[in-house]
Design an enzyme around this catalytic site. Structure first.
Site, PDB file in Angstrom:
ATOM      1  N   GLU A 271       0.893  -1.169   0.000  1.00  0.00           N
ATOM      2  CA  GLU A 271       0.000   0.000   0.000  1.00  0.00           C
ATOM      3  C   GLU A 271       0.917   1.200   0.000  1.00  0.00           C
ATOM      4  O   GLU A 271       1.657   1.408   0.948  1.00  0.00           O
ATOM      5  CB  GLU A 271      -0.922  -0.032   1.227  1.00  0.00           C
ATOM      6  CG  GLU A 271      -2.014   1.020   1.200  1.00  0.00           C
ATOM      7  CD  GLU A 271      -1.609   2.281   1.932  1.00  0.00           C
ATOM      8  OE1 GLU A 271      -1.048   3.187   1.258  1.00  0.00           O
ATOM      9  OE2 GLU A 271      -1.847   2.370   3.131  1.00  0.00           O
ATOM     10  N   CYS A 308      -2.840   7.773   4.655  1.00  0.00           N
ATOM     11  CA  CYS A 308      -2.876   7.312   3.270  1.00  0.00           C
ATOM     12  C   CYS A 308      -4.184   7.672   2.579  1.00  0.00           C
ATOM     13  O   CYS A 308      -4.230   7.753   1.358  1.00  0.00           O
ATOM     14  CB  CYS A 308      -2.652   5.812   3.214  1.00  0.00           C
ATOM     15  SG  CYS A 308      -3.616   4.869   4.415  1.00  0.00           S
TER      16      CYS A 308
END
Length: 531
Positions: A271, A308
């Site tokens: 990720e 994120c």
């Protein structure tokens, strides 16, 4: 620092049941708010410690992957119990190492414990096994069919690289660890050096739960090292079967490429990077532009912009409501205090990337309070035109920290053109009213190709951890958009299918036996149910 259950921070590595002293130097945690180092010394290990941890994990695999669903779920509940017992101590130590508020971190710990409990429920239900039975048809013509039974099994030892920005929920006890353990995979965690004390506390909780559950000691280990050597040793080890990583695109792709160069390549689930663009269509803009502008900035400032899923780019057509949205966003930025960022390195990177925005033609239209000390991130609001965003790819790249980019578009066609210019994203957001339906219908297919999660009339933060959650997207958001790293579906990264053909019932795994003694959900000759 003494913890609940007489645990004291020692700074040692945790390899199985052993506490291993330094073999490759030591470090101390840095308090980013004061610039002072925090006791104790924390051990670094090297390739020998990696080999010991991975071999223990491999030794544990056969027994742990064949624990009953009830035993494995009970173990996950023990981990959750242990985390809840040290929640306040963990939050206090993590606050020292990150500059984040202790109350916020206590909430993060509570949510992480809940994630372990949810995965315990997933394990008990057994649906992740995706059991399927195609019964024998000996009288079928022109050829008989043998009995076939399928279930998913664990991959093997998993290496998890702890993240820096969420020191609990994406770290040693994060969703990667929870889902790998739920799948039946032993775990070796490479702790993040930004919060070594918090990592040890979490690791000791899992270590204790392994012992209390009577499991093989190799089910969990925690290692730490300086530089790239220890990470490379983990990815290279021939007994490792999968890797997870949360961090920069450069770091994630270096691990991914290394894993593909192994004699036996393995999956690396990364990720990496995302700006989570927010599209505001004309009717919604005219109806509630100020609300959207202020709301987006508020959420972008969460964790000092070090998330994120930060909604980093807002795009809207210059028309009714645009000026009001712009003014509201600028007013919200002005309210933002400068706050300590997670590490000096992250702060320096934020400063460089903000300068990159300006070098790319972005105009600074709003700032938060000036920093009072080194390491604090100042909130920034930039503006560009659609033409500038299309012409300068750097403006579409992530700025990790409390910065937001407002994009002023000339019309609907430019909005669609700009949407197509974005690379893969973890999320995308659409604000639209009834009058925007036609434009929304055109935009949705564009967004579906570029993200794993589309938010309607809300914001990309927060994200629910649930069965329907997706935290993934096409490259460079992740290295494999078929899987999620958040939500109950995260377990699917760590299992693979095995078919048992023509087996006697007594030798079959319990979920596949004729009587289905565990009452798991399965397909039998194509019909779903618990039969």
């Amino acid at each position: 620092m003494t913890l609940t259950g007489d645990m004291t921070l020692t700074g040692e590595l945790l390899i199985g049941t052993a506490r291993v002293p330094a073999t490759a130097g030591t470090m101390k945690a840095l308090n980013p708010a004061t610039g002072e180092f925090v006791e104790p010394e924390f051990a670094f290990g090297g390739a020998a410690e990696v080999d010991r941890a991975v071999r223990l994990a491999d030794d544990a695999f056969d027994s742990y992957s064949h624990t009953s669903l009830a035993e494995r779920a009970a173990f996950l509940d023990l981990v959750a119990d242990g985390l809840e017992a040290v929640k306040d101590e963990l939050a206090a130590r993590t606050a020292l190492e990150t500059g984040l508020p202790a109350a916020q971190l206590a909430g993060e710990a509570a949510r992480t414990a809940d994630v372990f409990r949810k995965f315990a429920d997933v394990v008990r239900a057994g649906r992740f096994l995706q059991a399927a039975v195609d019964t024998a048809q000996p009288d079928r013509r022109p050829a008989p069919r043998m009995d076939h039974r399928l279930q998913k099994v664990a991959l093997g030892p998993v290496v998890i690289f702890g993240a820096g920005n969420f020191p609990i929920s994406y770290s040693v006890m994060g969703g990667d660890t929870a889902s790998a353990l739920a799948a039946g995979c032993p775990v070796v965690v490479k702790a993040h050096n930004a919060h070594p004390g918090a990592s040890e506390i979490q690791g000791r909780v899992i270590q204790r739960a392994v012992a209390e559950a009577g499991l093989h000691e190799g089910v969990f280990s925690l290692v730490r090292g300086a530089g790239n050597e220890i990470g490379e040793a983990l990815v290279d080890h021939p007994l490792v079967r999968a890797v997870t990583f949360t961090g920069s695109e450069g770091g994630g792709m270096a691990l991914y490429r290394r894993a593909q160069r192994r004699p036996e390549p393995i999956p690396v689930f990364t990720e990496m990077t995302s700006v989570n663009p927010t599209f505001v269509l004309p009717a919604a803009l005219a109806a509630r532009g100020p609300e959207i502008g202020a709301g987006l900035v508020q959420r972008a400032m969460y964790n000092v912009g070090q998330a994120c899923l930060k909604p980093a780019v807002l795009l809207a057509v210059d028309g009714p409501g645009f000026r009001e949205l712009r003014d509201a966003a600028a007013a919200e930025i002005r309210k933002a205090d400068a706050r300590t960022m997670l590490t000096p390195g992250i702060h320096d990177s934020y400063t460089r990337n903000a300068r990159r925005m300006e070098d790319g033609g972005a105009t600074l239209i709003g700032t938060g309070a000036d920093p009072a000390r080194a390491g604090e991130g100042q909130s920034l609001l930039y503006e560009v035109t659609g033409e500038q965003l299309l012409a300068e790819p750097a403006l579409r790249e992530e700025v990790f920290g409390p910065a937001v980019l407002l994009v002023r578009l000339t019309g609907a066609e430019q909005l669609f053109e700009v949407a197509r210019a974005f690379r893969g994203q973890l999320s995308a957001t659409l604000h639209a009213d009834a009058a925007d339906r036609a434009a929304a219908e055109r935009l949705l297919p564009i967004l579906e190709r570029r993200t794993g999660r589309i938010v309607f009339n809300a914001f990309s933060i927060p994200q629910e951890v649930s069965h329907a959650a997706t935290h993934s997207g096409p490259f460079p958001a992740t290295s494999d958009s078929r899987f999620t790293s958040v939500g109950m579906g995260a377990i699917e990264r760590f299992v693979r299918p095995v078919t048992y053909q023509n087996f006697p019932d007594a030798l079959l795994p319990e979920p596949l036996r004729e009587a289905n003694p565990l009452h798991v959900w399965r397909l039998v000759d194509g019909a779903p149910g618990r039969h």
